[in-house]
Design an enzyme around this catalytic site. Structure first.
Site, PDB file in Angstrom:
ATOM      1  N   LYS A  31       0.863  -1.192   0.000  1.00  0.00           N
ATOM      2  CA  LYS A  31       0.000   0.000   0.000  1.00  0.00           C
ATOM      3  C   LYS A  31       0.896   1.237   0.000  1.00  0.00           C
ATOM      4  O   LYS A  31       1.744   1.406   0.889  1.00  0.00           O
ATOM      5  CB  LYS A  31      -0.892  -0.049   1.238  1.00  0.00           C
ATOM      6  CG  LYS A  31      -2.166   0.758   1.128  1.00  0.00           C
ATOM      7  CD  LYS A  31      -3.049   0.444   2.330  1.00  0.00           C
ATOM      8  CE  LYS A  31      -4.308   1.249   2.340  1.00  0.00           C
ATOM      9  NZ  LYS A  31      -5.016   1.107   3.615  1.00  0.00           N
ATOM     10  N   VAL A  32       0.692   2.082  -1.001  1.00  0.00           N
ATOM     11  CA  VAL A  32       1.591   3.220  -1.226  1.00  0.00           C
ATOM     12  C   VAL A  32       0.765   4.510  -1.294  1.00  0.00           C
ATOM     13  O   VAL A  32      -0.254   4.541  -1.991  1.00  0.00           O
ATOM     14  CB  VAL A  32       2.350   3.027  -2.571  1.00  0.00           C
ATOM     15  CG1 VAL A  32       3.307   4.173  -2.836  1.00  0.00           C
ATOM     16  CG2 VAL A  32       3.080   1.685  -2.601  1.00  0.00           C
TER      17      VAL A  32
END
Ligand code: E4P
Length: 217
Positions: free
Chosen positions: A87-88
């Site tokens: 998750k960025v």
């Protein structure tokens, strides 16, 4: 439409999974902190524990905000378990990192998305999922569902394969509206999922059926 649970609480993940309708899990640093998980080793172990409960994708968020740091952290997270999705955050170096991960076949979830323009960038970079946040937009008196409709429409027109993962879901009607809008996934706490079960006519109807059943038992 896939159902993800948005929590790092193992009991709640088990409860949702036992329902048989769970397709994955999303976490974020706030949710991890809420569980009192401290230290790198415990955090990584917790992600593996989650992966061992569910069968689907499990989003684990990076803390770094620079390209090299995001890549380093993301690769370590992805190496933990095949179900991990990195998750960025939707920032400049985040977009670069999503492109890097996409080229390497590492799944990503682009988080903290609040506009159609951000969603276009996430899709261009090759994100597996894009996470528009409904509740936080509603909190500032902005119509969050319009955003879901816009992203679904843009992705459909241009054939982007990025899946729309509606996040920051606060109640059952958000889930229903996201289903109507064509979101690919909703992620929400356990409560909104369970509240989909509820209708007073179901309770009244069941009470009557059970009372009548006693007459012929
Ligand atoms: C999404 O992946 C986020 O973890 C989450 O949905 C944020 O929800 P909140 O706005 O209720 O914190």
């Amino acid at each position: 439409m896939k159902f993800f649970i948005d929590t790092a609480n193992l009991d709640q993940i088990r409860e949702a999974n036992d329902l048989g309708i769970l397709d994955g899990v999303t976490t974020n640093p706030s949710l991890m902190a809420k569980e009192g998980i401290k230290g790198q080793e415990s955090i990584l172990k917790h992600y593996v524990d989650i992966c061992n409960i569910v069968e689907g994708d499990v989003s684990a968020e990076v803390i770094a905000t620079d390209f090299e740091g995001i890549v380093r952290e993301g690769e370590a997270l992805a190496a933990l378990h095949p179900q991990i999705v990195v998750k960025v955050p939707m920032i400049k170096d985040g977009v670069k990192a999503i492109k890097y991960f996409s080229n390497k076949g590492i799944k990503t979830n682009c988080t903290l998305v609040f506009s159609p323009g951000q969603a276009i960038l996430a899709a261009k970079a090759g994100a597996t999922y894009v996470s528009p946040f409904l509740g936080r937009l509603d909190d500032i008196s902005t119509d969050s569902l319009t955003l879901i409709h816009q992203i679904v429409n843009i992705y459909s027109i241009h054939g982007f394969e990025t899946q729309v993962l509606a996040a920051s879901i606060r109640h059952a009607m958000h889930i229903v509206a996201c289903a109507e809008a064509g979101a690919d996934v909703v992620t929400c706490p356990l409560e909104p999922i369970l509240s989909l079960l509820k209708h007073p006519l179901t309770d009244i109807g069941l009470e009557k059926f059970l009372a009548d059943a006693k007459k012929f038992m």
